[in-house]
Motif scaffolding. Sequence first.
Motif, mmCIF file in Angstrom:
data_model
loop_
_atom_site.group_PDB
_atom_site.id
_atom_site.type_symbol
_atom_site.label_atom_id
_atom_site.label_comp_id
_atom_site.label_asym_id
_atom_site.label_seq_id
_atom_site.Cartn_x
_atom_site.Cartn_y
_atom_site.Cartn_z
ATOM 1 N N ALA A 44 -1.149 -0.359 10.291
ATOM 2 C CA ALA A 44 -0.842 -0.756 8.919
ATOM 3 C C ALA A 44 -0.353 0.437 8.105
ATOM 4 O O ALA A 44 0.594 0.322 7.317
ATOM 5 N N SER A 45 -0.988 1.592 8.292
ATOM 6 C CA SER A 45 -0.570 2.798 7.592
ATOM 7 C C SER A 45 0.862 3.167 7.944
ATOM 8 O O SER A 45 1.670 3.512 7.068
ATOM 9 N N ALA A 46 1.199 3.073 9.222
ATOM 10 C CA ALA A 46 2.562 3.390 9.658
ATOM 11 C C ALA A 46 3.576 2.430 9.039
ATOM 12 O O ALA A 46 4.665 2.846 8.622
ATOM 13 N N ILE A 47 3.218 1.151 8.963
ATOM 14 C CA ILE A 47 4.114 0.158 8.362
ATOM 15 C C ILE A 47 4.349 0.491 6.890
ATOM 16 O O ILE A 47 5.492 0.494 6.404
ATOM 17 N N MET A 48 3.278 0.774 6.160
ATOM 18 C CA MET A 48 3.416 1.056 4.732
ATOM 19 C C MET A 48 4.161 2.364 4.497
ATOM 20 O O MET A 48 4.936 2.486 3.546
ATOM 21 N N GLN A 49 3.929 3.358 5.360
ATOM 22 C CA GLN A 49 4.667 4.615 5.227
ATOM 23 C C GLN A 49 6.165 4.406 5.438
ATOM 24 O O GLN A 49 6.998 5.114 4.859
ATOM 25 N N ASP A 50 6.510 3.427 6.243
ATOM 26 C CA ASP A 50 7.914 3.166 6.547
ATOM 27 C C ASP A 50 8.569 2.234 5.531
ATOM 28 O O ASP A 50 9.730 2.424 5.169
ATOM 29 N N LYS A 51 7.797 1.246 5.030
ATOM 30 C CA LYS A 51 8.404 0.178 4.236
ATOM 31 C C LYS A 51 8.085 0.225 2.732
ATOM 32 O O LYS A 51 8.744 -0.448 1.952
ATOM 33 N N CYS A 52 7.087 0.992 2.336
ATOM 34 C CA CYS A 52 6.606 0.880 0.953
ATOM 35 C C CYS A 52 6.754 2.150 0.122
ATOM 36 O O CYS A 52 6.616 2.101 -1.106
ATOM 37 N N VAL A 53 6.985 3.303 0.775
ATOM 38 C CA VAL A 53 6.921 4.574 0.052
ATOM 39 C C VAL A 53 8.011 4.733 -1.005
ATOM 40 O O VAL A 53 7.808 5.416 -2.009
ATOM 41 N N ASP A 54 9.181 4.142 -0.792
ATOM 42 C CA ASP A 54 10.284 4.370 -1.722
ATOM 43 C C ASP A 54 9.921 4.020 -3.162
ATOM 44 O O ASP A 54 10.329 4.705 -4.095
ATOM 45 N N HIS A 130 12.950 -5.178 6.023
ATOM 46 C CA HIS A 130 12.094 -6.352 5.821
ATOM 47 C C HIS A 130 10.875 -6.252 6.735
ATOM 48 O O HIS A 130 10.892 -5.531 7.745
ATOM 49 N N LEU A 131 9.822 -6.967 6.376
ATOM 50 C CA LEU A 131 8.625 -7.008 7.215
ATOM 51 C C LEU A 131 8.815 -8.050 8.306
ATOM 52 O O LEU A 131 9.109 -9.212 8.014
ATOM 53 N N SER A 132 8.639 -7.639 9.548
ATOM 54 C CA SER A 132 8.745 -8.582 10.655
ATOM 55 C C SER A 132 7.491 -9.440 10.732
ATOM 56 O O SER A 132 6.460 -9.132 10.105
ATOM 57 N N ALA A 133 7.541 -10.506 11.506
ATOM 58 C CA ALA A 133 6.372 -11.379 11.682
ATOM 59 C C ALA A 133 5.206 -10.588 12.261
ATOM 60 O O ALA A 133 4.050 -10.749 11.842
ATOM 61 N N GLY A 134 5.503 -9.708 13.206
ATOM 62 C CA GLY A 134 4.442 -8.895 13.809
ATOM 63 C C GLY A 134 3.821 -7.935 12.820
ATOM 64 O O GLY A 134 2.599 -7.727 12.820
ATOM 65 N N GLU A 135 4.637 -7.338 11.951
ATOM 66 C CA GLU A 135 4.109 -6.420 10.945
ATOM 67 C C GLU A 135 3.243 -7.161 9.932
ATOM 68 O O GLU A 135 2.194 -6.645 9.500
#
Length: 465
Positions: A44-54, A130-135
């Motif tokens: 989850a941390s990796a996903i947020m670091q990739d998709k949310c930091v901007d 975008h967030l994938s179904a798996g993410e």
Amino acid sequence: MKKILVLVLFAVALFFPLSNLLGLQGKNEPITVGAGHSENFAKASAIMQDKCVDCHAPGMLRKPFYADFPVAKQLMEKDIAQASQRMVLTRKLFSGEDAFSPVMLARLEHVVLNDSMPPALYLTMHWTDHLSAGEKQTLQAWIAEERAKLPWSQDAAPEFKGEPVHPLPLTLNLDAEKVALGKQLFHDRRLSGDDTINCASCHDLTRGGTDQAKVSTGIRGQQGPINSPTVYDAMYNIAQFWDGRAKDLQEQAAGPVANPLEMGAQWDEVVEKLNQVPEYQMAFARLYPGQGLSKASVTDAIAVFEQSLVTANSRFDQYLRGNTAILSDDEKQGYALFKIHCASCHSGPALGGLSFEKMGVKHDYFKQRGGELTDADNGRFNVTKDEKDRHVFKVPVLRNIEMTFPYFHDGSTHNLAKAVEIMGKDQVDREFTHDETAKLVAFLLTLNGEYKGKPVSHLTAEDLK
């Protein structure tokens, strides 16, 4: 000429997202998750670091090369400012050194369920973000895992420990003598300037902990500026009063006594009156040794009593404890709708009280309501004097909502279905159908709890003796 202009504009429009796609934007160094955290959190941390930091981690912003271009800079600054009002992510959160709060978890789950993050405009510039179904599944699994760790979830059945709502406790660890003393003070009219009203005048325990009036009536018939919130389950509030000006129940208990529009008394005079009662003298000497009867001890006793006003064992609590047959299909479907559209604000044991939110996120509530704006309509702005807090209020708890009408800080509607429709439109930009509204109301009615083993909706003055 027009064709050339169209081609140029089209090329410019493609340039920015293509530059992002080709990796021309800046990159942040990955933040390592500390030892002792689960695999779900690491993912989850990796996903947020990739998709949310901007937008949500401005101190860690990975800037594209066009970040300082005119227009682009202003758009990015606006996005970051808006995103930061909802959630700010930090290195300590990504590493696990700091924990995500229940409110943050609820907001994350909300955008996952609604597929609203990243927003559409952002995706026009970042085609692959975008967030994938798996993410989404990973984030939801981690959110449920974090909620299961909360003390609030200890009474929930295993399959419901990860829910945004938690059952209220059936037992409380409070000093029974202080509870009894606080109860007596709560109903004592000597706390008012002319001995005519008490705390229960505005927080009637037979009326859902409110007075069921648009605004409260104080000493000498004076009308207050705002609706009286319920005192039931108020111990779960992040702060007290609609604007959060009192940090806790004890500080709240002190306010109305000295407010000239409410109880209209002076604390030194109240203490003097109470000290003339032998029963009080003995009780405070025993329970507050070295302090005796004072403003601090009186407000503490009232606060302890108010902590006891937990309305557990609603039908929904029983559902969360594992009795899934106790709710009808419509009520369960109402809860499903509630989780998608409402639980980002109305979560936790009391279904609210954990955050401050703007009244009218998507549409101007006050314009639609009509009438003159009042000082009370300013909400938390009256406390902070920060413009971003104008029209921001503490989220009300939803327990026993059938009894706590009229609704909202201004008491503008007595109809629960109407209140649901207003919240849907103004807060989440959703026009609920008649069927959806009926199911949401059906769910909300399952939140009627018990006090002293009797339904709050059926309490009488005799039950409270």
